[in-house]
Write a protein that holds these residues in place. Structure first.
Motif, PDB file in Angstrom:
ATOM      1  N   PRO A  51      -2.629 -10.957 -59.922  1.00 41.29           N
ATOM      2  CA  PRO A  51      -3.449 -11.613 -59.590  1.00 41.29           C
ATOM      3  C   PRO A  51      -4.442 -10.853 -58.663  1.00 41.29           C
ATOM      4  CG  PRO A  51      -1.356 -12.692 -58.723  1.00 41.29           C
ATOM      5  CD  PRO A  51      -1.224 -11.560 -59.285  1.00 41.29           C
ATOM      6  N   SER A  52      -3.974  -9.832 -58.222  1.00 38.00           N
ATOM      7  CA  SER A  52      -4.811  -8.334 -57.832  1.00 38.00           C
ATOM      8  C   SER A  52      -5.431  -8.353 -58.580  1.00 38.00           C
ATOM      9  CB  SER A  52      -4.647  -7.809 -56.940  1.00 38.00           C
ATOM     10  OG  SER A  52      -3.768  -7.171 -57.559  1.00 38.00           O
ATOM     11  N   GLU A  53      -5.500  -7.450 -59.975  1.00 39.26           N
ATOM     12  CA  GLU A  53      -6.059  -7.901 -60.992  1.00 39.26           C
ATOM     13  C   GLU A  53      -6.988  -8.825 -61.907  1.00 39.26           C
ATOM     14  OE1 GLU A  53      -2.986  -4.505 -62.751  1.00 39.26           O
ATOM     15  OE2 GLU A  53      -2.875  -6.470 -63.059  1.00 39.26           O
ATOM     16  N   LEU A  54      -6.128  -9.785 -61.587  1.00 38.04           N
ATOM     17  CA  LEU A  54      -8.056 -11.483 -62.177  1.00 38.04           C
ATOM     18  C   LEU A  54      -8.745 -10.883 -61.403  1.00 38.04           C
ATOM     19  CD1 LEU A  54      -4.695 -13.469 -63.055  1.00 38.04           C
ATOM     20  CD2 LEU A  54      -7.116 -12.784 -64.621  1.00 38.04           C
ATOM     21  N   ALA A  55      -8.256 -11.013 -60.069  1.00 36.93           N
ATOM     22  CA  ALA A  55      -9.363 -10.957 -58.908  1.00 36.93           C
ATOM     23  C   ALA A  55     -10.778  -9.747 -58.684  1.00 36.93           C
ATOM     24  CB  ALA A  55      -8.880 -10.895 -57.199  1.00 36.93           C
ATOM     25  N   ALA A  62      -8.841 -12.675 -53.215  1.00 36.19           N
ATOM     26  CA  ALA A  62      -7.401 -13.127 -53.888  1.00 36.19           C
ATOM     27  C   ALA A  62      -7.316 -14.700 -53.452  1.00 36.19           C
ATOM     28  CB  ALA A  62      -6.636 -12.523 -52.687  1.00 36.19           C
ATOM     29  N   GLN A  63      -7.681 -15.968 -52.625  1.00 38.63           N
ATOM     30  CA  GLN A  63      -7.772 -17.133 -52.667  1.00 38.63           C
ATOM     31  C   GLN A  63      -7.933 -17.713 -53.737  1.00 38.63           C
ATOM     32  OE1 GLN A  63      -9.744 -18.151 -48.778  1.00 38.63           O
ATOM     33  NE2 GLN A  63      -8.507 -20.326 -49.575  1.00 38.63           N
ATOM     34  N   ILE A  68      -6.849 -21.357 -58.048  1.00 41.35           N
ATOM     35  CA  ILE A  68      -7.358 -20.957 -60.313  1.00 41.35           C
ATOM     36  C   ILE A  68      -6.229 -20.565 -60.874  1.00 41.35           C
ATOM     37  CG2 ILE A  68      -8.449 -19.310 -62.606  1.00 41.35           C
ATOM     38  CD1 ILE A  68     -10.792 -19.154 -59.949  1.00 41.35           C
ATOM     39  N   VAL A  69      -5.066 -19.802 -60.516  1.00 43.14           N
ATOM     40  CA  VAL A  69      -4.160 -19.348 -61.054  1.00 43.14           C
ATOM     41  C   VAL A  69      -2.840 -20.582 -60.869  1.00 43.14           C
ATOM     42  CG1 VAL A  69      -1.459 -18.625 -60.915  1.00 43.14           C
ATOM     43  CG2 VAL A  69      -3.949 -17.358 -61.458  1.00 43.14           C
ATOM     44  N   ASN A  70      -2.999 -20.834 -59.902  1.00 39.15           N
ATOM     45  CA  ASN A  70      -2.050 -22.439 -59.228  1.00 39.15           C
ATOM     46  C   ASN A  70      -2.935 -23.949 -60.022  1.00 39.15           C
ATOM     47  OD1 ASN A  70      -1.316 -20.998 -57.821  1.00 39.15           O
ATOM     48  ND2 ASN A  70      -1.777 -22.144 -56.091  1.00 39.15           N
ATOM     49  N   ARG A  71      -3.876 -23.631 -60.603  1.00 36.35           N
ATOM     50  CA  ARG A  71      -4.176 -24.992 -61.382  1.00 36.35           C
ATOM     51  C   ARG A  71      -4.004 -24.695 -62.883  1.00 36.35           C
ATOM     52  NH1 ARG A  71      -6.713 -28.887 -64.287  1.00 36.35           N
ATOM     53  NH2 ARG A  71      -8.378 -29.258 -64.177  1.00 36.35           N
TER      54      ARG A  71
END
Length: 144
Positions: A51-55, A62-63, A68-71
């Motif tokens: 997730p940190s790489e995506l952000a 990060a939030q 987005i990942v949760n959805r």
């Protein structure tokens, strides 16, 4: 920087922005936001990411990437599995459903673009656009 370079850059920025808006309008049937589609695109391109790489790649918090990942996970488009080297971290990857949705979205945009280009440009103009693409790709990859 010459005045001409500045004027060309300003015109290019404006044109690319308008083209992106037109392409985003083609998402009308998508259940996902542009940010969610961008996340799926990055996962398609890079495979598994933290997730940190995506952000970082999307230049969001990060939030925000967590939402987005949760959805996407709730929709069955991404998987979250523990990292092999650090079980505390979750690695995000695209599922088959996510890949299919992403490819369908791209197909819709590309069909619109093909239709527009066939309508607007002559064969000679299409050759010019094709010749210009490597220059535009090089510009898109520049990180300086």
């Amino acid at each position: 920087m010459s005045t001409n370079t500045y004027e060309v850059a300003a015109s290019l920025r404006s044109t690319v922005t308008r083209l992106i808006r037109q392409l985003r309008k083609q998402n009308i049937l998508s259940d996902f936001s542009n940010a969610e589609l961008l996340t799926m695109g990055l996962l398609d391109q890079h495979g598994k990411l933290l997730p940190s790489e995506l952000a970082e790649m999307e230049r969001i918090s990060a939030q925000a990437i967590s939402q987005i990942v949760n959805r996407l996970a709730e929709a069955g488009c991404v998987d979250r599995v523990p990292d092999e080297t650090d079980r505390r971290k979750l690695v995000i990857s695209l599922t088959e459903k996510g890949t299919q949705h992403l490819y369908e979205t791209r197909r819709i945009k590309e069909e619109w673009l093909v239709k527009a280009m066939d309508h607007l440009f002559s064969a000679e103009e299409l050759v010019l656009i094709e010749a210009f693409l490597p220059l535009l790709q090089r510009l898109a990859e520049y990180n300086g």
